[in-house]
Design a protein around this motif. Sequence first.
Motif, short mmCIF file in Angstrom:
data_model
loop_
_atom_site.label_atom_id
_atom_site.label_comp_id
_atom_site.label_asym_id
_atom_site.label_seq_id
_atom_site.Cartn_x
_atom_site.Cartn_y
_atom_site.Cartn_z
N GLN A 607 0.85 -1.20 0.00
CA GLN A 607 0.00 0.00 0.00
C GLN A 607 0.88 1.25 0.00
N ILE A 608 1.47 1.51 -1.16
CA ILE A 608 2.38 2.63 -1.36
C ILE A 608 1.85 3.50 -2.51
N ALA A 609 1.97 4.82 -2.35
CA ALA A 609 1.56 5.74 -3.41
C ALA A 609 2.60 6.85 -3.56
N ARG A 610 2.62 7.44 -4.76
CA ARG A 610 3.60 8.50 -5.06
C ARG A 610 2.90 9.71 -5.63
N ASP A 611 3.28 10.88 -5.15
CA ASP A 611 2.77 12.15 -5.67
C ASP A 611 3.41 12.38 -7.04
N VAL A 612 2.64 12.20 -8.09
CA VAL A 612 3.21 12.18 -9.45
C VAL A 612 3.41 13.55 -10.05
N TYR A 618 -1.79 11.43 -5.78
CA TYR A 618 -1.01 10.23 -5.48
C TYR A 618 -1.47 9.06 -6.34
N LEU A 619 -0.51 8.47 -7.06
CA LEU A 619 -0.80 7.32 -7.90
C LEU A 619 -0.36 6.06 -7.16
N VAL A 645 4.25 7.88 0.11
CA VAL A 645 3.55 7.61 1.37
C VAL A 645 3.14 6.14 1.45
N LEU A 646 3.11 5.67 2.67
CA LEU A 646 2.49 4.37 3.01
C LEU A 646 1.13 4.68 3.61
N PHE A 647 0.10 3.91 3.22
CA PHE A 647 -1.24 4.21 3.71
C PHE A 647 -1.94 2.96 4.21
N SER A 653 -14.15 6.28 -4.35
CA SER A 653 -15.43 6.96 -4.13
C SER A 653 -15.36 8.32 -4.79
N GLU A 654 -16.22 9.22 -4.34
CA GLU A 654 -16.25 10.55 -4.95
C GLU A 654 -14.93 11.29 -4.75
N ASN A 655 -14.32 11.13 -3.56
CA ASN A 655 -13.11 11.89 -3.23
C ASN A 655 -11.82 11.09 -3.37
N ASN A 656 -11.91 9.77 -3.32
CA ASN A 656 -10.72 8.92 -3.44
C ASN A 656 -9.62 9.32 -2.46
N TYR A 657 -9.97 9.40 -1.19
CA TYR A 657 -8.97 9.77 -0.18
C TYR A 657 -8.19 8.55 0.30
N ILE A 658 -6.90 8.77 0.58
CA ILE A 658 -6.14 7.76 1.30
C ILE A 658 -5.99 8.26 2.74
N ARG A 659 -6.12 7.33 3.68
CA ARG A 659 -6.14 7.69 5.10
C ARG A 659 -5.07 6.93 5.86
N ILE A 660 -4.70 7.48 6.99
CA ILE A 660 -3.71 6.91 7.91
C ILE A 660 -2.41 6.68 7.16
N THR A 661 -1.64 7.72 7.02
CA THR A 661 -0.47 7.70 6.15
C THR A 661 0.81 8.01 6.92
N SER A 662 1.94 7.61 6.31
CA SER A 662 3.27 7.98 6.80
C SER A 662 4.17 8.23 5.60
N ALA A 663 4.96 9.29 5.69
CA ALA A 663 5.93 9.58 4.63
C ALA A 663 7.05 8.55 4.69
#
Length: 724
Positions: A607-612, A618-619, A645-647, A653-663
């Motif tokens: 569960q890793i994403a990057r600010d592209v 975050y992709l 980030v790790l999430f 959903s409508e907003n596609n939020y990722i929650r509970i994250t750490s850099a």
Amino acid sequence: LSSLLDKMEEELECSNSPSERRYFPESLDSSNGDEEGVLTCEDLELNPFDGLPYSSRYYKLLKEREDLPVWKEKYSFMENLLQNQIVIVSGDAKCGKSSQVPQWCAEYCLSIHYQHGGVICTQVHKQTAVQLALRVADEMDVNIGHEVGYMIPFENCCTSETILRYCTDDMLQREMMSNPFLGSYGVIILDDIHERSIATDVLLGLLKDVLLARPELKLIINSSPLLISKLSSYYGNVPLIEVKNNHPVEVVHLSEAQKDSFDSILRLIFEIHHSSEKGDIVVFLACEQDIEKAYEIICQEGSNLNSDLGEMVVFPLYPQETCTLFKSIDDTEKRCQVYQRRVVLTTSSGESLIWSNTVRFVIDVGVERRKVYNPRIRANSLIMQPISQSQAEIRKQILGSSTSGKLFCLYTEEFASKDMKPLKPAEMQEANLTSMVLFMKRIDIAGLGHCDFMNRPAPESLMQALEDLDYLAALDNDGNLSEFGIIMSEFPLDPQLSKSILASCEFDCVDEMLTIAAMVTGDHFTLINIYKAYQDVTLHCTSEHCVEKWCQDYFLNYSALRMADVIRAELLEMIKRIELPYAEPAFGSEENNLNIKKALLSGYFMQIARDVDGSGNYLMLTHKQVAQLHPLSSYSITKKMPEWVLFHQFSISENNYIRITSAISPELFMQLVPQYYFTNLPPSESKDILQQVMDHLSPIPTMEQEQTMCEKCPETTEQRCTIQ
């Protein structure tokens, strides 16, 4: 036996006179069929469950129990219980089957002197398990926690002497890991079958084999009528007890579909309140966001209402959160107050939390927002869809005890017949199955690995779950549980979080990881800071009120923090019981911060994403979904958006939020990710960047160099294999 049962039937048909003869539990002993089993009320001075005299309240509650629709079926139920291994009880909501059937089973176990064990009754919601235990202990005139108790996650209110236990279905499932054939119980009752939770479906399947191994064990299945045909084909020709509830309910449908049902709901609530008809209102909305929106509007508008109409009190009821049940107001409390009309706002699965007999109006929108897990992208999608016909029927049954209840369906009859499916989808077919597969692998050790599911899970979901467990090193080369997998299965947590806790033992940050596990509701490091501040306040405050006020001042949930205390203590006890290494907390140092991230990455590398683009888009590394950090994330608030980030959570959903994250850094990720997982990632710009990092970090070493690295550096590949 038939003579005894005939006498029982006569007793159950007696009048309500004070001297009415009562049925004594010990007369259920099948070895004794004479008339000595039936005693008069005057003889029954001692409670057979605790040996103490009955209180006057027992007889008062007994009169109320006899008015329940299920009470008419006691004779038939007891006859079938004596003669069969499986009995299905079909009845509407509020017919009394969840409270009375377990008591009758306790009477049966008492009659045979508990030679096969006691009674356990499962519930999907922990709130109902607790409340049913409290109610039944009251009706049986015994003490809660002694003869009657409950077991819910992180709370056990039972002793070895407890006769009747209520528990959540997942707790009974976990008990099977140490007690596969459930030898402590003579009767198992599966309640709330219509909820179709994963744990309930797993129990339904596994108990088929347990019943074959234990012919003396009894299984009772409480179900709503609409599920009976499916249950009958699943279990074969087994006895069925049908409970009828004939209270009339007026049902009103829309004549044509409306675009905005939300405004219709609000108008209808106020119209009911302005009418002369009294009674509480229950509103079934599509999602939790609608609960919040409706709560604000009704509270605001309600303050302007004519006081002569009485007070309108709004209760938001969130089924997925820890919340109290909606129960009737005590009579003495009613007499002391002006008239109150209570408006309950809830969503799907809230049906079983409504315990009030004062509800006369139900408003149903007919749709719900469901979480459906997509194994290909390892994420939940929030989908708006019609509820099932069985759910609609259960909402109608909330009015079952009202002589003139009204159900307002904010949808057409055509919508109900054409768009609503007959039954609620099984959670097994819509959820992430990784935890379930981990459990099934664990139970396979006891020879119960085969499970004949009532609804078979999708092969794709099972394959994804096995793949994830393999990535987490929970499986060995033969596909069985590894030593890591066995320890992970001990924790009542998501497997990824369990893995992170195990990794924290290696990185000397167990204390901090336990805090994160107990409080996963915000950013990881913010969670630790909040909990430590809460601990400090608890130590220095002289009263509970002082701590509660501190929580209110800082907009924190006091009950959630208290529960985190309980969960954390339980997890720490498990760490000590398993004899895992535990280091003293060192939160705040740079080394400790790094170690926490290592422990998190050990479990959540998938569960890793990057600010592209540098603007917070975050992709995901595993697929092409784009998301944003939640606006209340500390990174969003401080405007310091990390690139990687790790999430913990992501929903489409409508907003596609990722929650509970750490850099995190790509270097740290590449040090801890299993190589075969990284190889399987789809091609992307992010993967290319990580490949460059890996090439820079670790040129291919010789055998001698690799051995030297392993001796000096705890972050090399071979040393990581111990953790991964």
